[in-house]
Design an enzyme around this catalytic site. Sequence first.
Site, PDB file in Angstrom:
ATOM      1  N   CYS A 243      38.362  47.157  49.196  1.00  0.00           N
ATOM      2  CA  CYS A 243      39.408  46.206  49.604  1.00  0.00           C
ATOM      3  C   CYS A 243      38.935  45.155  50.616  1.00  0.00           C
ATOM      4  CB  CYS A 243      40.595  46.974  50.165  1.00  0.00           C
ATOM      5  SG  CYS A 243      41.358  48.054  48.953  1.00  0.00           S
TER       6      CYS A 243
HETATM    7  N1  LIG Z   1      40.841  52.272  46.515  1.00  0.00           N
HETATM    8  C1  LIG Z   1      41.725  51.787  47.360  1.00  0.00           C
HETATM    9  O1  LIG Z   1      41.795  52.209  48.502  1.00  0.00           O
HETATM   10  C2  LIG Z   1      42.706  50.719  46.939  1.00  0.00           C
HETATM   11  C3  LIG Z   1      43.833  50.499  47.735  1.00  0.00           C
HETATM   12  C4  LIG Z   1      44.759  49.541  47.349  1.00  0.00           C
HETATM   13  C5  LIG Z   1      44.517  48.778  46.225  1.00  0.00           C
HETATM   14  N2  LIG Z   1      43.399  48.984  45.471  1.00  0.00           N
HETATM   15  C6  LIG Z   1      43.223  48.147  44.287  1.00  0.00           C
HETATM   16  O2  LIG Z   1      43.616  48.897  43.147  1.00  0.00           O
HETATM   17  C7  LIG Z   1      42.806  48.563  42.020  1.00  0.00           C
HETATM   18  C8  LIG Z   1      42.122  49.797  41.479  1.00  0.00           C
HETATM   19  O3  LIG Z   1      41.254  50.291  42.494  1.00  0.00           O
HETATM   20  P1  LIG Z   1      40.689  51.768  42.476  1.00  0.00           P
HETATM   21  O4  LIG Z   1      40.152  52.017  43.833  1.00  0.00           O
HETATM   22  O5  LIG Z   1      41.701  52.708  41.904  1.00  0.00           O
HETATM   23  O6  LIG Z   1      39.493  51.605  41.437  1.00  0.00           O
HETATM   24  P2  LIG Z   1      38.603  52.760  40.781  1.00  0.00           P
HETATM   25  O7  LIG Z   1      37.302  52.159  40.449  1.00  0.00           O
HETATM   26  O8  LIG Z   1      38.665  53.991  41.644  1.00  0.00           O
HETATM   27  O9  LIG Z   1      39.379  53.122  39.435  1.00  0.00           O
HETATM   28  C9  LIG Z   1      39.586  52.226  38.409  1.00  0.00           C
HETATM   29  C10 LIG Z   1      39.588  52.998  37.095  1.00  0.00           C
HETATM   30  O10 LIG Z   1      39.931  52.076  36.074  1.00  0.00           O
HETATM   31  C11 LIG Z   1      39.197  52.431  34.925  1.00  0.00           C
HETATM   32  N3  LIG Z   1      39.198  51.287  34.012  1.00  0.00           N
HETATM   33  C12 LIG Z   1      38.495  50.140  34.059  1.00  0.00           C
HETATM   34  N4  LIG Z   1      38.828  49.340  33.034  1.00  0.00           N
HETATM   35  C13 LIG Z   1      39.759  50.009  32.318  1.00  0.00           C
HETATM   36  C14 LIG Z   1      40.480  49.725  31.152  1.00  0.00           C
HETATM   37  N5  LIG Z   1      40.347  48.563  30.496  1.00  0.00           N
HETATM   38  N6  LIG Z   1      41.322  50.649  30.682  1.00  0.00           N
HETATM   39  C15 LIG Z   1      41.487  51.837  31.328  1.00  0.00           C
HETATM   40  N7  LIG Z   1      40.840  52.168  32.449  1.00  0.00           N
HETATM   41  C16 LIG Z   1      39.986  51.251  32.930  1.00  0.00           C
HETATM   42  C17 LIG Z   1      37.846  52.814  35.449  1.00  0.00           C
HETATM   43  O11 LIG Z   1      37.136  53.616  34.514  1.00  0.00           O
HETATM   44  C18 LIG Z   1      38.223  53.580  36.717  1.00  0.00           C
HETATM   45  O12 LIG Z   1      38.353  54.978  36.486  1.00  0.00           O
HETATM   46  C19 LIG Z   1      41.871  47.465  42.512  1.00  0.00           C
HETATM   47  O13 LIG Z   1      42.465  46.232  42.269  1.00  0.00           O
HETATM   48  C20 LIG Z   1      41.816  47.722  44.006  1.00  0.00           C
HETATM   49  O14 LIG Z   1      41.487  46.567  44.729  1.00  0.00           O
HETATM   50  C21 LIG Z   1      42.507  49.943  45.801  1.00  0.00           C
END
Ligand SMILES: NC(=O)c1ccc[n+]([C@@H]2O[C@H](COP(=O)([O-])OP(=O)(O)OC[C@H]3O[C@@H](n4cnc5c(N)ncnc54)[C@H](O)[C@@H]3O)[C@@H](O)[C@H]2O)c1
Length: 396
Positions: free
Chosen positions: A253
């Site tokens: 983030c």
């Molecule tokens: N991690 C955090 O603390 C956090 C907090 C708030 C917001 N976010 C936001 O949330 C979003 C997701 O982050 P995250 O940390 O969960 O990411 P992550 O990498 O942990 O997980 C994302 C998942 O999406 C899957 N993926 C990718 N493309 C895909 C598709 N086309 N179909 C199905 N699955 C698919 C990946 O295989 C992965 O398992 C981002 O935009 C991030 O900025 C993250």
Amino acid sequence: MRVAIIGQGYVGLTIAVGAASAGHKVVGFDVKECLVSQLNSGKSHIEGISDSQLKEYISKGSFEASLDPTVLDGSDVIVIAVPTPLDEARNPDLSYVHSAAELIHNNVKSPALIINESTSYPGTLRKEIAARITGIEHLYASSPERVDPGNTEWGTKNTPRLIGGLTPAAVEKAKEFYSTFCDSIIEVSSPEVAEAAKIFENTFRQVNIALVNEFAQIADALGISGREVLDAAATKPYGFMEFNPGPGVGGHCIPVDPSYLAHVANEVGVPATFIKRANEVNLAMPAYVVKRVVAGAGGSIKGKKIVVVGVSYKSNVADTRETPAAAVIDLLRGQGAVVVWHDELVGNWRRESSSPIAGADVAVLVTKHDGVDVAAIKACGYVFDCTGSIAGVDGI
Ligand SMILES: NC(=O)c1ccc[n+]([C@@H]2O[C@H](COP(=O)([O-])OP(=O)(O)OC[C@H]3O[C@@H](n4cnc5c(N)ncnc54)[C@H](O)[C@@H]3O)[C@@H](O)[C@H]2O)c1
């Protein structure tokens, strides 16, 4: 409700469990085969979601993970929770968001509420998601995720949730969905406001962290403790918020989201000067740490055995994305030091494994997990603490 969640990472799995806990029937869709089978065997991959929670919802039939995109069809709610990283030029990479939109376009034939929780710039729901899904009248809402992995005080239930919809009907349906597992829902006037609020929150943190990082360097050069100054300033009961200096910023983030804001600012002709400068300051912190370590260890670290303790980007999580520990280690090695790292939560990283702390000439504490052996760190010849948690040693 029947709920499908695209992406089963930190955000997607957290929402999946939140929705399952409220009695919805949840399918977690992901493209990673090993992750889907791990989840279906009841093994969680993130802090904050236990294996027993997952097993409970699987056995009740309220959660399953799937690789099959046809499971998306027939859902009442589809949540998009996919990565939104930067590309090599540090511009937004919306390819995962686009692929999620394409999956919905190709597989979902009955109307659903489509919610984007992935962090992105204002306009993403409208222009990058809804505009790519044609032929069916879906409802669309933006509800940016604010989860803070490892935070035991604030979670999905008690963190207020922002909702902005493309239509009033989308807002109503999104409120109905989230109110089943979130205590407080805040409706804003458009998806763009919700999207912008999320990236501004993280930009606020990025800029303030950069400010204290720069201040820590000024204080050290003045021969005073920057942390003592910050604690003193924080005694003012209004108009001040304390941020802590450190070796840089990491995770998905803080180092990333502000560049999404800078990107749209640039498109509308407004220079995002604070974001640019904050990136520069934060990205330069590993070099500052190494400069201080070299000076503190007697002017040269060539041939010295250095252990870097804590390589994830923050305490008590195993997430190494964008961690400043990587640059600290590379720069120490560039000065001829023999560097190992210790992090039992991370275990394996960059094709290396966690090493013991004992026996190093120098210890550099980058991230402090609970339970780390502080006595072993203090027993090293020279200690540099980036976390402000060990009294009486050098650090920032
Ligand atoms: N991690 C955090 O603390 C956090 C907090 C708030 C917001 N976010 C936001 O949330 C979003 C997701 O982050 P995250 O940390 O969960 O990411 P992550 O990498 O942990 O997980 C994302 C998942 O999406 C899957 N993926 C990718 N493309 C895909 C598709 N086309 N179909 C199905 N699955 C698919 C990946 O295989 C992965 O398992 C981002 O935009 C991030 O900025 C993250």
